[in-house]
Design an enzyme around this catalytic site. Sequence first.
Site, mmCIF file in Angstrom:
data_model
loop_
_atom_site.group_PDB
_atom_site.id
_atom_site.type_symbol
_atom_site.label_atom_id
_atom_site.label_comp_id
_atom_site.label_asym_id
_atom_site.label_seq_id
_atom_site.Cartn_x
_atom_site.Cartn_y
_atom_site.Cartn_z
ATOM 1 N N HIS A 1 8.080 93.307 43.817
ATOM 2 C CA HIS A 1 7.522 92.679 43.002
ATOM 3 C C HIS A 1 6.548 92.056 42.309
ATOM 4 C CE1 HIS A 1 9.169 90.716 47.720
ATOM 5 N NE2 HIS A 1 10.294 90.501 46.687
ATOM 6 N N GLU B 1 7.986 84.573 37.179
ATOM 7 C CA GLU B 1 8.385 86.015 36.835
ATOM 8 C C GLU B 1 8.891 85.884 35.388
ATOM 9 O OE1 GLU B 1 10.070 86.216 40.799
ATOM 10 O OE2 GLU B 1 9.892 88.785 40.698
ATOM 11 N N ARG C 1 15.437 92.115 56.584
ATOM 12 C CA ARG C 1 14.311 93.220 56.696
ATOM 13 C C ARG C 1 13.426 93.167 57.946
ATOM 14 N NH1 ARG C 1 13.229 92.602 50.278
ATOM 15 N NH2 ARG C 1 15.354 93.113 49.123
ATOM 16 N N ARG D 1 14.737 92.069 33.747
ATOM 17 C CA ARG D 1 14.367 92.040 34.611
ATOM 18 C C ARG D 1 14.594 93.362 35.356
ATOM 19 N NH1 ARG D 1 13.643 88.898 40.332
ATOM 20 N NH2 ARG D 1 12.396 90.877 41.274
ATOM 21 N N ASN E 1 17.865 88.392 33.910
ATOM 22 C CA ASN E 1 18.647 89.484 35.429
ATOM 23 C C ASN E 1 19.077 89.628 36.151
ATOM 24 O OD1 ASN E 1 17.276 90.036 37.662
ATOM 25 N ND2 ASN E 1 16.944 88.425 38.886
#
Length: 401
Positions: free
Chosen positions: A179, A382, A240, A90, A7
């Site tokens: 996601h 993941e 956010r 990823r 990643n």
Amino acid sequence: MKILILNAGSSSLKYQLMDMDGEKILAKGIVDRIGIPGSAIKQTVGDQVYTLSEPIPKHTDAIRLMLKALMDPEKGAIQNLDEIAAFGHRVLHGGEKFTGSILVTDEVKATIREYFPLGPLHNPPNLMGIEACQEAMPGMPNVAVFDTSFHQTMPKKAFLYGIPQDYYKRLQIRRYGFHGTSHRYVSKRVREFLDMPRDGSRIITCHLGNGSSLAAVKDGKCVDTSMGLTPLEGVIMGTRSGNLDPAVVQFIANSDNMTVDEVINICNKKSGLIGISGISSDMRDIDAAAEKGDENAILAQEMLVHSIRKYIGAYAAVLGGVDVIVFTAGIGENNTDIRLQIMEGFEYLGAKIDPEKNKTRSEAVVSTDDSKVKICVIPTNEELVIARDTLAIVTGKEISD
Ligand code: ADP
């Protein structure tokens, strides 16, 4: 067969080496501060920790250092690079072209590049990671696994915004969702866990971490999700804002003489939990302050819970009822209080949380025995999805959904 999962971020590279015989993690590591003074690598293999601080100017240097650490005679996990069968990467944005994971070719790289404007912070370093691996180990297969692809099954009525279609056709403006690897993993895992057939299943997955999103999953396919063109849309998150009337951006820009980019930056980095509480973007800090009676921390908690509850209600409507609600990621897996608050009063939907069972932080059903809707905690994984997809692609097997 061993698969290396990567990643790559703008200044960091996280990796995991996995032995697919038994799906065991052999090594885990992070190269931090790439291109910034103070760069270092830290790798864990069992109880052995390998650390090294040295200048790491580029991603290619990070990959070389990672391979060296993995082969370290004392603290490494392999003796020979040939033991690694493939790299799984990823990648944030796969746009509309990537509906699943794919073997990296020049054409795939060109498309990831084409999507730079859609994922400006992530796709460039993701591609850099792939190219650095190709340079370090030519001929080694690289597989790209996209955060967006699970959501590509959304129907047009769910993914289009209510603006002139020209913007979709010309600029590809639509809801993509993120996601996806996590929503895909937990929605499948919960069906296995509950021994539930895919067809006919109606699942709401709540990935609640620093960034948070929910997905409505019907018959194993995503039919709606809360994040949009970018990860800014949806529920309130660590930094956010989540959903906002777009006129707010115009209003702030005009009032405070700011550019749209500057206001959006505030919405991405200074809003949500940190913006409301003025304390922290981390839920643990908010909880600690709320415990002491801090009003803004309590308000931040309430707003987070309220925004998630609205999506659960909406997705129950989208799915025509719900069989399972799944909680995952940092907050979803660990914050038992927030789970209780989110699920409070959902009995009318047939969902009743059990406060005792809910005390868990691991894979479990946390609803009462008489709850029609199962409420579950499923830790996300993941990396495992990336490893499984990579293995399937390099061995020519079908990817399981
Ligand atoms: P990211 O989205 O960066 O992967 P995480 O999924 O780790 O982040 O989620 C981070 C959030 O989860 C933070 O708000 C943090 O407070 C919360 N969190 C993570 N671990 C724990 C824990 N062990 N106990 C309580 N909260 C946690």
